[in-house]
Design a protein around this motif. Structure first.
Motif, PDB file in Angstrom:
ATOM      1  N   TRP A  36       4.948  52.376  -1.071  1.00 18.34           N
ATOM      2  CA  TRP A  36       5.811  53.582  -0.757  1.00 18.34           C
ATOM      3  C   TRP A  36       7.129  53.323   0.001  1.00 18.34           C
ATOM      4  O   TRP A  36       7.482  52.180   0.411  1.00 18.34           O
ATOM      5  N   ILE A  37       7.988  54.052  -0.082  1.00 18.62           N
ATOM      6  CA  ILE A  37       9.233  54.230   0.582  1.00 18.62           C
ATOM      7  C   ILE A  37       9.162  54.761   1.634  1.00 18.62           C
ATOM      8  O   ILE A  37       8.942  55.901   1.907  1.00 18.62           O
ATOM      9  N   GLN A  38       9.478  54.055   2.780  1.00 20.57           N
ATOM     10  CA  GLN A  38       9.432  54.684   4.025  1.00 20.57           C
ATOM     11  C   GLN A  38      10.686  54.526   4.830  1.00 20.57           C
ATOM     12  O   GLN A  38      11.199  53.495   4.882  1.00 20.57           O
ATOM     13  N   MET A  39      11.720  55.520   5.010  1.00 20.08           N
ATOM     14  CA  MET A  39      12.761  55.722   5.653  1.00 20.08           C
ATOM     15  C   MET A  39      12.980  57.112   6.126  1.00 20.08           C
ATOM     16  O   MET A  39      12.413  57.995   5.731  1.00 20.08           O
ATOM     17  N   LYS A  40      14.376  57.198   6.878  1.00 23.74           N
ATOM     18  CA  LYS A  40      14.711  58.380   7.364  1.00 23.74           C
ATOM     19  C   LYS A  40      15.675  59.151   6.581  1.00 23.74           C
ATOM     20  O   LYS A  40      16.372  58.259   5.880  1.00 23.74           O
ATOM     21  N   ARG A  41      15.362  60.252   6.329  1.00 27.09           N
ATOM     22  CA  ARG A  41      16.426  61.085   5.432  1.00 27.09           C
ATOM     23  C   ARG A  41      17.802  61.203   6.319  1.00 27.09           C
ATOM     24  O   ARG A  41      17.652  61.535   7.436  1.00 27.09           O
ATOM     25  N   GLU A  42      18.861  60.979   5.411  1.00 31.74           N
ATOM     26  CA  GLU A  42      20.208  60.705   6.125  1.00 31.74           C
ATOM     27  C   GLU A  42      20.563  61.992   6.590  1.00 31.74           C
ATOM     28  O   GLU A  42      20.987  62.317   7.889  1.00 31.74           O
ATOM     29  N   LYS A  43      20.368  63.199   5.922  1.00 30.79           N
ATOM     30  CA  LYS A  43      20.813  64.546   6.152  1.00 30.79           C
ATOM     31  C   LYS A  43      19.907  64.867   7.315  1.00 30.79           C
ATOM     32  O   LYS A  43      20.639  65.811   8.171  1.00 30.79           O
ATOM     33  N   THR A  44      18.754  65.058   7.317  1.00 28.55           N
ATOM     34  CA  THR A  44      17.974  65.758   8.283  1.00 28.55           C
ATOM     35  C   THR A  44      17.473  64.696   9.354  1.00 28.55           C
ATOM     36  O   THR A  44      16.597  65.235  10.361  1.00 28.55           O
ATOM     37  N   GLN A  45      17.568  63.516   9.372  1.00 25.54           N
ATOM     38  CA  GLN A  45      16.893  62.323  10.128  1.00 25.54           C
ATOM     39  C   GLN A  45      15.451  62.415  10.074  1.00 25.54           C
ATOM     40  O   GLN A  45      14.847  62.056  11.220  1.00 25.54           O
ATOM     41  N   ARG A  46      14.858  63.105   9.328  1.00 23.05           N
ATOM     42  CA  ARG A  46      13.107  63.337   9.228  1.00 23.05           C
ATOM     43  C   ARG A  46      12.542  62.292   8.613  1.00 23.05           C
ATOM     44  O   ARG A  46      13.227  61.467   7.579  1.00 23.05           O
ATOM     45  N   GLN A  47      11.702  61.492   8.975  1.00 22.79           N
ATOM     46  CA  GLN A  47      10.844  60.547   8.340  1.00 22.79           C
ATOM     47  C   GLN A  47      10.510  60.875   7.010  1.00 22.79           C
ATOM     48  O   GLN A  47       9.660  61.916   6.965  1.00 22.79           O
ATOM     49  N   ILE A  48      10.617  60.418   5.848  1.00 19.46           N
ATOM     50  CA  ILE A  48      10.389  60.338   4.620  1.00 19.46           C
ATOM     51  C   ILE A  48       9.233  59.352   4.070  1.00 19.46           C
ATOM     52  O   ILE A  48       9.582  58.202   4.365  1.00 19.46           O
ATOM     53  N   SER A  49       8.225  59.627   3.475  1.00 21.47           N
ATOM     54  CA  SER A  49       7.461  58.629   2.977  1.00 21.47           C
ATOM     55  C   SER A  49       6.944  59.086   1.399  1.00 21.47           C
ATOM     56  O   SER A  49       6.506  60.102   1.131  1.00 21.47           O
ATOM     57  N   ILE A  50       7.472  58.261   0.473  1.00 17.81           N
ATOM     58  CA  ILE A  50       7.382  58.451  -1.059  1.00 17.81           C
ATOM     59  C   ILE A  50       6.530  57.467  -1.812  1.00 17.81           C
ATOM     60  O   ILE A  50       6.993  56.122  -1.805  1.00 17.81           O
ATOM     61  N   PRO A  51       5.667  57.905  -2.402  1.00 16.26           N
ATOM     62  CA  PRO A  51       4.936  56.846  -3.213  1.00 16.26           C
ATOM     63  C   PRO A  51       5.702  56.303  -4.554  1.00 16.26           C
ATOM     64  O   PRO A  51       6.389  57.299  -5.144  1.00 16.26           O
ATOM     65  N   ILE A  52       5.769  55.016  -4.614  1.00 14.63           N
ATOM     66  CA  ILE A  52       6.835  54.670  -5.689  1.00 14.63           C
ATOM     67  C   ILE A  52       5.713  54.934  -6.742  1.00 14.63           C
ATOM     68  O   ILE A  52       5.060  53.971  -7.190  1.00 14.63           O
ATOM     69  N   LEU A  53       6.588  55.592  -8.062  1.00 20.44           N
ATOM     70  CA  LEU A  53       5.670  55.740  -9.360  1.00 20.44           C
ATOM     71  C   LEU A  53       6.023  54.437 -10.087  1.00 20.44           C
ATOM     72  O   LEU A  53       7.103  53.871  -9.775  1.00 20.44           O
ATOM     73  N   PRO A  54       5.242  54.371 -11.116  1.00 14.68           N
ATOM     74  CA  PRO A  54       5.213  52.919 -11.965  1.00 14.68           C
ATOM     75  C   PRO A  54       6.878  52.893 -12.406  1.00 14.68           C
ATOM     76  O   PRO A  54       6.970  51.807 -12.456  1.00 14.68           O
ATOM     77  N   LYS A  55       7.292  53.969 -13.011  1.00 16.65           N
ATOM     78  CA  LYS A  55       8.769  53.578 -13.609  1.00 16.65           C
ATOM     79  C   LYS A  55       9.730  53.550 -12.806  1.00 16.65           C
ATOM     80  O   LYS A  55      10.768  52.824 -12.933  1.00 16.65           O
TER      81      LYS A  55
END
Length: 401
Positions: A281-300
């Motif tokens: 997963w990508i775990q980081m803060k979104r620069e624009k809103t400073q919200r924590q985002i969690s994105i599962p990394i798809l195969p591609k």
């Protein structure tokens, strides 16, 4: 003293005749077209009142005394006017009368000064709760307000309590006609100014919210994204030039992750973490809103990470946003895609083609994009969902024939 701006007039109130046959005399102050009228406490016989000469022609001792007192009132009001001119260039007829009575002027704040105080305050938050880019946007909004006040009022500043619906509509008109700004840019400027007004109301500088009846003109933006076929075309296209090949891979990566340019550019190994499902997963803060985002990394997307994996902490090689978008134009030519490719289209493609067109619910799309609320997602991608529903209904209609 400009006669057209400031006048003092004594007015006999003929409809208020008392038992002695006398009428009260009011003093009327007019400043910049606005009147302020109050009683003087003196009475005259209306038969002897000379409106042109502004005095009573009666020879009675009390009438002569009244003339003297009225002239003293006139002189005191003139002195109050001259005195207030030295203090401020932003006052009203009511303020002149208060000055004449010896009352202190009501304390008021001024628009530009108040805005600059706000800018100074939030400047200290840069790097903590605020981005420098955000501060610059508010600073630019202040510059726009300064320009409008000079253009409209021929002043450097005006009282904050004079902000009303007319000010807002004329400010919008000024930005559109004099500054040639598009509606979306105008909406942003007014949105930032609204933030200042909200604080001003909370601090008691305005009694009413001028934005209550103000409605910003909505801008209908078409969401431009790559279709499934177009995305596949970009993926399959073989590019020999290293600089274009890199940008193509990064663009495709963002099509499968929805990262904004800054987030992609700063993506590091610490941001890649194994989740509860044993998937990266990508775990980081979104620069624009400073919200924590969690994105599962798809195969591609995972394949592209692996392709550029090095000993460096950064996942991808550095490239400026300007060059990135410039190279995308070349890639569009190579792939035959007629849409104007930008990095932001990758984010739109992730939301539309990758997620919504694969039946991912809107609330999950909103979460993966890191939007501050789902309304933003619905406003941006509602038509995409409608289009998908329409396609499904057309397909169903064919089956039911």
């Amino acid at each position: 003293m400009k006669k057209e701006n400031f006048t003092i007039l004594f007015v006999v109130k003929l409809n208020k005749l008392n038992s002695k046959g006398l009428c009260p005399v009011n003093v009327r102050i007019t400043y910049q077209g606005v009147r302020k009228e109050n009683a003087t406490g003196y009475f005259v016989d209306p038969k002897f009142w000379d409106a042109k000469r502004q005095l009573t022609t009666s020879k009675a001792l009390d009438a002569i005394s009244t003339n003297i007192q009225l002239e003293l009132i006139r002189q005191k009001i003139k002195n109050a006017y001259l005195s207030i001119l030295l203090e401020t260039d932003d006052f009203e007829a009511d303020d002149i009368y208060h000055k004449y009575l010896g009352k202190p002027l009501k304390e008021s704040e001024f628009v530009v000064r108040y805005f600059q105080k706000y800018l100074d305050k939030i400047f200290k938050l840069i790097g903590k709760d605020l981005k420098l880019a955000t501060w610059k946007k508010y600073n630019y909004a202040c510059i726009q307000i300064v320009g409008f006040i000079k253009f409209k009022y021929k002043k450097n500043d005006i009282s904050l309590d004079k902000i009303n619906l007319q000010f807002l509509t004329e400010f919008e008109y000024y930005l559109k006609t004099e500054q040639n700004q598009c509606q979306s840019t105008i909406n942003k400027a007014i949105q930032r100014f609204r933030r200042l007004i909200t604080i001003g109301i909370a601090e008691g500088f305005l009694e009413k919210d001028p934005f209550i009846l103000y409605k910003a003109k909505k801008v209908k933006k078409e969401v431009i994204f790559l279709t499934h076929e177009e995305l596949e075309t970009v993926e399959r296209t073989q590019i020999s030039q290293p600089r274009l090949a890199l940008v193509k891979d990064l663009f495709v990566f963002c099509c499968y992750t929805g990262l904004a340019y800054v987030e992609m550019a700063h993506l590091s190994k610490q941001n890649i973490q194994i989740g509860f499902d044993d998937v990266n997963w990508i775990q980081m803060k979104r620069e624009k809103t400073q919200r924590q985002i969690s994105i599962p990394i798809l195969p591609k997307a995972q394949e592209i990470i692996k392709k550029y994996s090095t000993d460096s902490n950064r996942i991808f090689p550095s490239i400026s946003n300007q060059k990135f978008n410039s190279y995308l134009k070349e890639i569009a030519d190579v792939t035959g895609i007629e849409k104007r490719l930008t990095h932001h289209i990758a984010r739109k493609t992730f939301a539309s083609t990758v997620l919504l067109y694969n039946d991912v619910p809107m609330e999950i799309v909103s979460e993966l994009l890191g939007h501050s609320n789902m309304v933003i997602t619905q406003e941006s991608y509602g038509k995409v969902v409608q289009k998908k529903v329409s396609e499904a209904m057309i397909s169903l209609s064919v089956k039911l024939k």
